[in-house]
Scaffold this active site. Structure first.
Site, PDB file in Angstrom:
ATOM      1  N   ARG A 137      -0.189  -2.374  -6.708  1.00 22.03           N
ATOM      2  CA  ARG A 137      -0.545  -3.443  -5.760  1.00 22.03           C
ATOM      3  C   ARG A 137      -1.512  -4.423  -6.412  1.00 22.03           C
ATOM      4  O   ARG A 137      -1.360  -5.646  -6.284  1.00 22.03           O
ATOM      5  CB  ARG A 137      -1.159  -2.805  -4.510  1.00 22.03           C
ATOM      6  N   LYS A 140      -2.155  -2.072   7.987  1.00 24.93           N
ATOM      7  CA  LYS A 140      -3.310  -1.519   8.695  1.00 24.93           C
ATOM      8  C   LYS A 140      -3.357  -2.019  10.134  1.00 24.93           C
ATOM      9  O   LYS A 140      -3.072  -3.185  10.398  1.00 24.93           O
ATOM     10  CB  LYS A 140      -4.605  -1.909   7.974  1.00 24.93           C
ATOM     11  N   HIS A 145      -3.972  -8.999   3.793  1.00 24.89           N
ATOM     12  CA  HIS A 145      -5.428  -8.990   3.929  1.00 24.89           C
ATOM     13  C   HIS A 145      -5.840  -9.838   5.122  1.00 24.89           C
ATOM     14  O   HIS A 145      -5.388 -10.972   5.271  1.00 24.89           O
ATOM     15  CB  HIS A 145      -6.099  -9.560   2.670  1.00 24.89           C
ATOM     16  N   HIS A 149      -2.035   2.306  -5.885  1.00 19.04           N
ATOM     17  CA  HIS A 149      -2.743   1.050  -5.613  1.00 19.04           C
ATOM     18  C   HIS A 149      -2.816   0.162  -6.854  1.00 19.04           C
ATOM     19  O   HIS A 149      -2.964  -1.057  -6.731  1.00 19.04           O
ATOM     20  CB  HIS A 149      -4.147   1.348  -5.094  1.00 19.04           C
ATOM     21  N   ARG A 201       0.869  -1.167   0.000  1.00 21.45           N
ATOM     22  CA  ARG A 201       0.000   0.000   0.000  1.00 21.45           C
ATOM     23  C   ARG A 201       0.914   1.228   0.000  1.00 21.45           C
ATOM     24  O   ARG A 201       2.044   1.168   0.478  1.00 21.45           O
ATOM     25  CB  ARG A 201      -0.880   0.033   1.246  1.00 21.45           C
ATOM     26  N   TYR A 260      -9.319 -10.573  -6.751  1.00 21.00           N
ATOM     27  CA  TYR A 260      -8.345 -10.694  -7.829  1.00 21.00           C
ATOM     28  C   TYR A 260      -8.611 -11.909  -8.722  1.00 21.00           C
ATOM     29  O   TYR A 260      -7.863 -12.153  -9.664  1.00 21.00           O
ATOM     30  CB  TYR A 260      -6.931 -10.778  -7.247  1.00 21.00           C
TER      31      TYR A 260
END
Length: 303
Positions: A248, A173, A271, A245, A149, A280
């Protein structure tokens, strides 16, 4: 409505301390609640979070439905559901006024991706005659090679580089850390920038360990990385709308298309849920057929 702000502040502390969410995510949740508060103020509806009814919330939902698309509406409703669920959890309310409100169905937006040729063109358009050029090349190679990210990229530390082991440590995150493999070629670009550009410039106090620095010797901003990529896209006349992004997304898509395991991609992307990574899975049927024929025991069996 001061009463709302008290509950919102407590909710923000809960999201930060109990759920470990990032400042950006907490701001997004807060923004959704503040939209509701503004609606109540404009319509002179004086009610607290504890007393607001499902009819009053429904009126707000009808209001925003005429202003935003289904995707934004869905996000706002989800944000409010989370807030009122928190109030129930903390015994401020007995039930949530959001219980009967449904989230509108929206089609899942597939991420934009770049081909390997387009990535090569973008990186090849960087002017390497400037110090910033060497830095930008190292940054974009890292974005694509490691699937970071943009916030993870700009906060990357020199002490996070474990090149002997072939990994970098990434803080994602909620301050969750993960180790991501890094290719020898990307290591080389980083080493070139670090040893010959970064270490020969002025470095401001407090940024001694920050890997990618701006001209003033401080950490780059997210906006600066967006600008660098946008300018390169214009330079090669790329018609796609791209951002950090996009690199990514391309990282994940190219891994998947080349046979990588979805669980491995999930771990590298950081994730929390595998369902996030499943976006994806937008491979064309021809590729899926090739995978089936190549890897399934019955795939290439002739009749």
């Amino acid at each position: 409505m001061a009463n709302w702000q008290t509950y919102i502040k407590e909710y923000q502390n809960y999201l930060k301390l109990e759920r470990g969410l990032s400042s950006n995510t907490i701001e997004n949740y807060t923004f959704d609640i503040e939209k509701l508060v503004l609606f109540l103020e404009l319509n002179k509806i004086e009610v607290t979070p504890v007393k607001i009814t499902d009819e009053q919330v429904q009126a707000f939902i009808y209001h925003i439905a005429s202003q935003v698309n289904a995707r934004s509406q869905s996000r706002i409703i989800s944000g409010l559901k989370s807030f009122f669920s928190y109030l129930v959890f903390e015994d401020y309310r007995n039930d949530s006024p959001m219980e009967l409100i449904e989230v509108p169905k929206v089609g899942r937006k597939l991420p934009d991706t770049l081909s390997t040729e387009e990535i090569d063109l973008l990186i090849g358009a960087i002017d390497l005659s400037t110090p910033e050029g060497e830095r930008n090349k190292a940054m974009l190679e890292t974005l694509y090679s490691c699937g970071l990210r943009v916030s993870e990229l700009i906060s990357l530390k020199i002490s996070d580089l474990f090149f002997d082991e072939g990994f970098i440590k990434v803080t994602g995150k909620g301050n969750k850390q993960r180790f991501v493999p890094i290719s020898p070629s990307t290591q080389k670009y980083i080493e070139t920038y670090k040893d010959f550009i970064r270490n020969h410039g002025s470095i401001q106090k407090g940024f001694e360990d920050t890997l990618f620095l701006n001209r003033r010797g401080k950490q780059l901003t997210r906006a600066m990385v967006f600008t660098i990529i946008k300018d390169l896209a214009l330079k090669i006349n790329l018609k796609k709308t791209i951002s950090p992004h996009t690199f990514r997304h391309s990282f994940a898509t190219h891994l998947l298309e080349n046979g990588a395991d979805l669980r491995a991609i999930q771990l590298m992307l950081g994730h929390e849920s595998i369902t996030t990574t499943e976006i994806y899975m937008h491979l064309d049927r021809k590729h899926l057929t090739t995978v089936m024929e190549s890897f399934h025991p019955r795939g290439n069996k002739k009749l």
